[in-house]
Design a protein around this motif. Structure first.
Motif, short mmCIF file in Angstrom:
data_model
loop_
_atom_site.label_atom_id
_atom_site.label_comp_id
_atom_site.label_asym_id
_atom_site.label_seq_id
_atom_site.Cartn_x
_atom_site.Cartn_y
_atom_site.Cartn_z
N LEU A 133 0.83 -1.19 0.00
CA LEU A 133 0.00 0.00 0.00
C LEU A 133 0.87 1.25 0.00
CD1 LEU A 133 -2.44 -1.12 2.86
CD2 LEU A 133 -2.91 -1.23 0.41
N ASN A 134 0.28 2.36 -0.35
CA ASN A 134 0.85 3.68 -0.11
C ASN A 134 0.04 4.33 0.99
OD1 ASN A 134 1.09 3.23 -3.32
ND2 ASN A 134 2.89 4.30 -2.55
N PHE A 135 0.70 4.83 2.03
CA PHE A 135 -0.06 5.39 3.14
C PHE A 135 -0.80 6.64 2.70
CE2 PHE A 135 -0.85 7.78 7.00
CZ PHE A 135 -1.39 6.78 7.80
N ARG A 136 -2.04 6.76 3.17
CA ARG A 136 -2.85 7.92 2.85
C ARG A 136 -3.11 8.72 4.13
NH1 ARG A 136 -8.12 5.97 0.32
NH2 ARG A 136 -7.83 4.26 1.79
N THR A 137 -2.69 9.96 4.11
CA THR A 137 -2.93 10.85 5.24
C THR A 137 -4.25 11.57 5.02
OG1 THR A 137 -0.57 11.17 5.63
CG2 THR A 137 -2.07 12.81 6.56
N LEU A 138 -5.18 11.37 5.95
CA LEU A 138 -6.52 11.95 5.87
C LEU A 138 -6.69 13.05 6.90
CD1 LEU A 138 -9.65 11.80 5.04
CD2 LEU A 138 -9.85 10.23 6.99
N THR A 139 -7.20 14.19 6.47
CA THR A 139 -7.65 15.24 7.39
C THR A 139 -9.07 15.62 7.00
OG1 THR A 139 -6.74 16.99 5.98
CG2 THR A 139 -5.32 16.15 7.74
N THR A 140 -9.84 16.11 7.96
CA THR A 140 -11.20 16.56 7.69
C THR A 140 -11.40 17.95 8.28
OG1 THR A 140 -11.88 15.26 9.62
CG2 THR A 140 -12.33 14.31 7.47
N ARG A 141 -12.15 18.76 7.57
CA ARG A 141 -12.39 20.14 7.98
C ARG A 141 -13.30 20.23 9.20
NH1 ARG A 141 -14.31 21.67 3.54
NH2 ARG A 141 -16.53 21.56 4.09
N THR A 142 -14.34 19.40 9.22
CA THR A 142 -15.25 19.35 10.36
C THR A 142 -15.56 17.90 10.67
OG1 THR A 142 -17.37 20.14 11.26
CG2 THR A 142 -17.34 19.52 8.94
N TRP A 143 -15.84 17.62 11.94
CA TRP A 143 -15.99 16.23 12.38
C TRP A 143 -17.44 15.83 12.62
CZ3 TRP A 143 -11.61 14.27 16.08
CH2 TRP A 143 -10.37 14.44 15.45
N HIS A 144 -18.38 16.72 12.39
CA HIS A 144 -19.76 16.28 12.56
C HIS A 144 -20.66 17.00 11.56
CE1 HIS A 144 -20.44 20.10 14.69
NE2 HIS A 144 -21.74 19.86 14.60
N ASP A 145 -21.75 16.35 11.27
CA ASP A 145 -22.80 16.91 10.41
C ASP A 145 -24.13 16.42 10.97
OD1 ASP A 145 -24.06 18.18 8.16
OD2 ASP A 145 -24.33 16.17 7.31
N GLY A 146 -24.94 17.34 11.50
CA GLY A 146 -26.17 16.93 12.16
C GLY A 146 -25.85 16.08 13.36
N ASN A 147 -26.43 14.89 13.41
CA ASN A 147 -26.19 14.00 14.55
C ASN A 147 -25.15 12.92 14.24
OD1 ASN A 147 -27.67 12.38 12.82
ND2 ASN A 147 -28.84 11.40 14.47
N THR A 148 -24.43 13.09 13.13
CA THR A 148 -23.39 12.12 12.75
C THR A 148 -22.02 12.71 13.06
OG1 THR A 148 -24.74 11.17 10.98
CG2 THR A 148 -22.36 10.83 10.85
N VAL A 149 -21.18 11.94 13.75
CA VAL A 149 -19.87 12.43 14.17
C VAL A 149 -18.81 11.41 13.79
CG1 VAL A 149 -20.10 11.43 16.50
CG2 VAL A 149 -18.58 13.40 16.12
N LEU A 150 -17.64 11.90 13.39
CA LEU A 150 -16.52 11.04 12.98
C LEU A 150 -15.63 10.72 14.17
CD1 LEU A 150 -15.42 12.93 9.72
CD2 LEU A 150 -17.14 11.11 9.95
N LEU A 151 -15.04 9.53 14.12
CA LEU A 151 -14.15 9.08 15.20
C LEU A 151 -13.05 8.22 14.60
CD1 LEU A 151 -15.23 7.89 18.71
CD2 LEU A 151 -13.60 6.53 17.42
N GLY A 152 -11.82 8.39 15.07
CA GLY A 152 -10.71 7.56 14.63
C GLY A 152 -10.32 7.83 13.19
N ASP A 153 -9.96 6.75 12.46
CA ASP A 153 -9.48 6.89 11.09
C ASP A 153 -10.52 7.46 10.14
OD1 ASP A 153 -7.05 5.90 11.82
OD2 ASP A 153 -7.23 3.98 10.79
N ALA A 154 -11.78 7.47 10.51
CA ALA A 154 -12.79 8.13 9.68
C ALA A 154 -12.59 9.64 9.67
CB ALA A 154 -14.20 7.80 10.17
N ALA A 155 -11.93 10.17 10.71
CA ALA A 155 -11.70 11.61 10.82
C ALA A 155 -10.27 12.01 10.48
CB ALA A 155 -12.01 12.08 12.24
N HIS A 156 -9.30 11.13 10.72
CA HIS A 156 -7.89 11.50 10.58
C HIS A 156 -7.04 10.25 10.53
CE1 HIS A 156 -7.41 10.29 14.77
NE2 HIS A 156 -8.54 10.93 15.01
N THR A 157 -5.91 10.33 9.88
CA THR A 157 -4.90 9.28 9.96
C THR A 157 -3.54 9.92 10.20
OG1 THR A 157 -4.48 9.28 7.56
CG2 THR A 157 -6.15 7.74 8.39
N THR A 158 -2.67 9.19 10.87
CA THR A 158 -1.29 9.62 11.07
C THR A 158 -0.38 8.47 10.68
OG1 THR A 158 -1.39 8.94 13.39
CG2 THR A 158 -1.78 11.27 12.90
#
Length: 403
Positions: free
Chosen positions: A255-280
């Motif tokens: 694989l090639n590592f993919r660094t993920l960032t997100t501008r905001t972590w929630h939309d309505g009642n849905t919230v991101l956690l862990g690799d869904a929101a960020h990777t290092t």
């Protein structure tokens, strides 16, 4: 609340535990698409500071994780054929399957429903109907996040190097590295124990080496035999294990590592956690730690603002994004260090290994490696004098005042 968690990784499971402890009347379900016991990866690394946080959140699961972990203090590097050792802080390893099993058992014990082999197909899936809170803990390829790309503002950057996660029956009692020069360039391995029977091996190389060694076209078995030969002195004759042999069904993938960032972590009642929101980058060994810290942060925000869900989710995202800055910076420079590995390989192995420990520094890429090493050594010798001066300063001032 009715809480639905999509993704049964460490972060999602631990969040369910925390919320049940805060209020046993919460109705919580965790949906995981994979069968129970199936997971990508071998071992998880973490440091003592995480255990302290986990004990504060749920002592029972923290003690179970600690009891199932192995520990090490030394770092060992083999550079070409020379071995060097550095002392360090205590680190811990635990099998990913073992950790997931412990967290799932604890969640069920508290009344959480954990449903394996149950994929959630998107934000309109029936499993999410009626939920007060939806937690997207479904990884870097999160379906819930990708269904609303403009809301979450995800950005992904790909790394240059290729890597593969493998296991081995060689049990390492230190965090070990091996750097091998081939006719096609450098290839290296990070290895650490996670049980009394097996260890994790992550093998990485640049694209020229990957293609030159034929790793872009070999099958898993051929790949394992070639890597066993290259890293023979690290493995002491023990075999490498791929995913097919491990029972995961799929062959090991480069694989090639993919660094993920997100501008905001929630939309309505849905919230991101862990690799869904960020990777290092995996070279700092923080992915699972950061997901568990997300769970702690989200639970704390809901405890403080539970009646006001939008505020709780906004506070969680804002705080965690701020707390992640240092880890993301360290991961960026660590990945960059490995992508520019030949820059450091002319140094004596002990000096190269010392700079490996300094790879998070934003200055290192801009200073000649040998000069940086000398400056770092000089700063280290001066530090005891600085500490003595700081200790003496108030006492001298106090004595002068009395005089």
């Amino acid at each position: 609340m009715k809480i639905t968690i999509v993704g049964g990784g460490p972060g999602g499971l631990y969040f369910s535990i925390l919320m049940k402890r805060q209020d046993p009347s919460h109705e919580i379900t965790v949906y995981e698409r994979n069968p129970e016991g199936a997971t990508y990866g071998w071992g998880v690394t973490y440091w003592a500071g995480l255990l302290d946080k986990l004990r504060a959140g749920d002592p029972e699961s923290a003690e179970a994780i600690a009891a199932a972990s192995v520990t090490w203090t030394d770092g060992v590097a083999i550079v070409r054929d020379e071995r060097t050792v550095h002392r360090g802080d205590a680190g811990f390893g635990i099998g990913r399957r073992r950790m997931l099993g412990l967290l799932a058992d604890r969640a069920r014990e508290l009344g959480v429903r954990v449903a394996h082999e149950h994929p959630v197909t998107g934000p309109d899936a029936p499993e999410l109907a009626g939920a007060d809170l939806v937690v997207a803990a479904d990884g870097v390829n999160s379906l819930l996040r990708e269904a609303r790309p403009e809301r979450f503002g995800a950005e992904v950057t790909g790394g240059r190097n290729h890597y593969v996660w493998l296991g081995t029956t060689k049990v390492f009692d230190s965090f070990s590295f091996a750097f091998k020069e081939t006719e096609h360039g450098w290839i290296w391995c990070y290895a650490y124990g996670f049980s009394g029977e097996q260890s994790t091996c992550v093998v990485e190389c640049g694209p020229e080496t990957w293609r030159g060694l034929g790793l872009d076209r070999t099958q898993e078995d051929e790949t394992l035999r070639l890597l066993e030969k290259i890293f023979a002195d690290l493995l002491d004759g023990e075999p490498l294990i791929g995913r097919e042999q491990h029972g995961d069904g799929a062959p090991a993938q480069w694989l090639n590592f993919r660094t993920l960032t997100t501008r905001t972590w929630h939309d309505g009642n849905t919230v991101l956690l862990g690799d869904a929101a960020h990777t290092t980058h995996y070279s700092i060994g923080a992915g699972t730690t950061l997901a568990l810290e997300d769970a702690l942060g989200l639970a704390a925000a809901l405890r403080s603002h539970g009646a006001d869900l939008p505020t709780a989710l906004a506070v969680y995202g804002r705080r965690r994004r701020a707390e992640l800055v240092s880890a993301q910076s360290a991961a960026h420079y660590s990945a960059q260090w490995y992508e520019n590995l030949p820059r450091y390989m002319h140094l004596p192995p002990s000096q190269m290994f010392a700079l490996l420990g300094q790879r998070h520094s934003p200055l290192l890429p801009h200073i000649p490696p040998q000069l940086y090493y000398r400056l770092d050594r000089a700063a280290g010798r001066l530090e005891p004098l600085r500490r003595l001066k700081r200790w003496l300063g108030p006492k001298v001032a106090k004595a002068a005042h009395r005089g």
